[in-house]
Design an enzyme around this catalytic site. Structure first.
Site, PDB file in Angstrom:
ATOM      1  N   CYS A 145       0.851  -1.177   0.000  1.00  7.32           N
ATOM      2  CA  CYS A 145       0.000   0.000   0.000  1.00  7.32           C
ATOM      3  C   CYS A 145       0.891   1.233   0.000  1.00  7.32           C
ATOM      4  CB  CYS A 145      -0.911  -0.039   1.225  1.00  7.32           C
ATOM      5  SG  CYS A 145      -0.835   1.359   2.301  1.00  7.32           S
ATOM      6  N   GLU A 146       0.580   2.143  -0.899  1.00  7.52           N
ATOM      7  CA  GLU A 146       1.477   3.286  -1.064  1.00  7.52           C
ATOM      8  C   GLU A 146       1.311   4.328   0.036  1.00  7.52           C
ATOM      9  OE1 GLU A 146       0.641   4.758  -4.928  1.00  7.52           O
ATOM     10  OE2 GLU A 146      -0.995   6.042  -4.288  1.00  7.52           O
ATOM     11  N   HIS A 147       0.334   4.155   0.882  1.00  9.46           N
ATOM     12  CA  HIS A 147       0.142   5.135   1.955  1.00  9.46           C
ATOM     13  C   HIS A 147       0.877   4.753   3.232  1.00  9.46           C
ATOM     14  CE1 HIS A 147      -3.755   5.729  -0.429  1.00  9.46           C
ATOM     15  NE2 HIS A 147      -2.870   6.602  -0.804  1.00  9.46           N
ATOM     16  N   HIS A 148       1.078   3.463   3.448  1.00  9.22           N
ATOM     17  CA  HIS A 148       1.741   3.030   4.683  1.00  9.22           C
ATOM     18  C   HIS A 148       2.964   2.163   4.415  1.00  9.22           C
ATOM     19  CE1 HIS A 148      -2.536   3.770   5.811  1.00  9.22           C
ATOM     20  NE2 HIS A 148      -1.942   4.382   6.826  1.00  9.22           N
ATOM     21  N   GLN A 186      -5.375  -0.409  -4.105  1.00  3.58           N
ATOM     22  CA  GLN A 186      -6.031  -1.567  -4.713  1.00  3.58           C
ATOM     23  C   GLN A 186      -6.878  -1.177  -5.931  1.00  3.58           C
ATOM     24  OE1 GLN A 186      -7.941  -4.215  -1.893  1.00  3.58           O
ATOM     25  NE2 GLN A 186      -9.312  -4.990  -3.464  1.00  3.58           N
ATOM     26  N   HIS A 214      -5.686  -5.763   3.800  1.00  4.65           N
ATOM     27  CA  HIS A 214      -4.676  -4.706   3.937  1.00  4.65           C
ATOM     28  C   HIS A 214      -4.097  -4.734   5.346  1.00  4.65           C
ATOM     29  CE1 HIS A 214      -5.547  -2.287   0.183  1.00  4.65           C
ATOM     30  NE2 HIS A 214      -6.492  -3.215   0.183  1.00  4.65           N
ATOM     31  N   CYS A 216      -2.414  -2.576   6.710  1.00  6.08           N
ATOM     32  CA  CYS A 216      -2.572  -1.291   7.393  1.00  6.08           C
ATOM     33  C   CYS A 216      -3.932  -1.196   8.080  1.00  6.08           C
ATOM     34  CB  CYS A 216      -2.352  -0.122   6.435  1.00  6.08           C
ATOM     35  SG  CYS A 216      -3.354  -0.182   4.959  1.00  6.08           S
TER      36      CYS A 216
END
Ligand SMILES: [Zn+2]
Length: 254
Positions: A145-148, A186, A214, A216
């Site tokens: 995941c590109e945020h976490h 996703q 996920h 996260c």
């Protein structure tokens, strides 16, 4: 005379050096890694539809094996910084090689940047009069995941209705692999797979469904162990014709 150096008096003090970039003691690389796109406002698995331009499968690869070699030291140094910032001692025995291992692992987790869909499609598209739905389901996917920067893992189901051209079946899994081994959300992953198949085969329609967990969400925040995020992209007849879509959804559930 005010034209001499009037600005000198007004000049603000020089800005502090960028701590995050240079405090690890490594000189900046000659070729810094490409800058990330502006952060999405959405959170994981709730991406903003259409806010991000779709990467076409014709894109250039953004990383090479030489880049990996070149950037490994600075990546490892960054992990040393992370360990220290977490309150760990990077010098203790168990962690001595961790920055290098972590850096190498991260390069592997993102090796999709080194590949393009074009590489995969070479010699894998066949002329065929088959006009029934082709489905490959339960393709394992491991992405970040590109945020976490933590994993999300799950299954990808792909269906398409050929229009005189089919793709070698194993290549569908390869397309999934290339896009999932990148920093992702996703929704984008789902769409990229569908668009790549559409552009490569020009089929009558494509459907892609991804069910993923996920980390996260599981490991932090809501900590819902069994929550799954389901995303889908339907193109062509899969979008326009409810019966085709239903057939696809029924077949991937069976
Ligand atoms: Zn996340």
């Amino acid at each position: 005379m005010e034209t001499g150096q009037p600005r000198a008096l007004l000049e603000p003090p020089p800005p502090p050096p960028p701590r995050a970039l240079n405090c690890n003691g490594y000189a900046p690389e000659k070729q810094p890694p490409p800058l990330p796109p502006p952060a999405l406002k959405s959170r994981c698995a709730q991406g903003s539809r259409g806010a991000q331009p779709l990467d076409s499968w014709k894109e250039e690869r953004t990383r090479s094996e030489e880049d990996n070699e070149l950037h490994l030291p600075s990546l490892a140094a960054a992990y040393t910084t992370i360990l220290r910032a977490l309150g760990e001692d990077p010098e203790r025995q168990g962690l001595l090689k961790t920055p290098w291992r972590a850096a190498t692992a991260m390069q592997f987790f993102t090796k999709g940047y080194q590949e393009t869909i074009t590489d995969v499609l070479n010699d894998a598209i066949f002329d065929e009069d088959h006009d029934e739905m082709v489905i490959v389901k339960d393709i394992d996917t491991f992405s970040l995941c590109e945020h976490h920067l933590v994993p999300f893992v799950g299954k990808v189901h792909i269906g398409y209705l050929p229009n005189k051209r089919v793709l070698g079946l194993s290549k569908l899994a390869r397309i999934v692999e290339i896009y999932s081994r990148r920093l992702q959300v996703q929704e984008r992953l789902t769409k990229q797979i569908a668009v790549a198949i559409t552009e490569a085969l020009q089929p009558a329609g494509v459907g892609v469904v991804i069910e993923a967990t996920h980390m996260c969400m599981v490991m932090r925040g809501v900590q819902k162990m069994n929550s799954k995020t389901v995303t889908s992209t339907m193109l062509g007849v899969f979008r326009e014709d409810p019966k085709t879509r239903e057939e696809f959804l029924t077949l991937i559930r069976s």
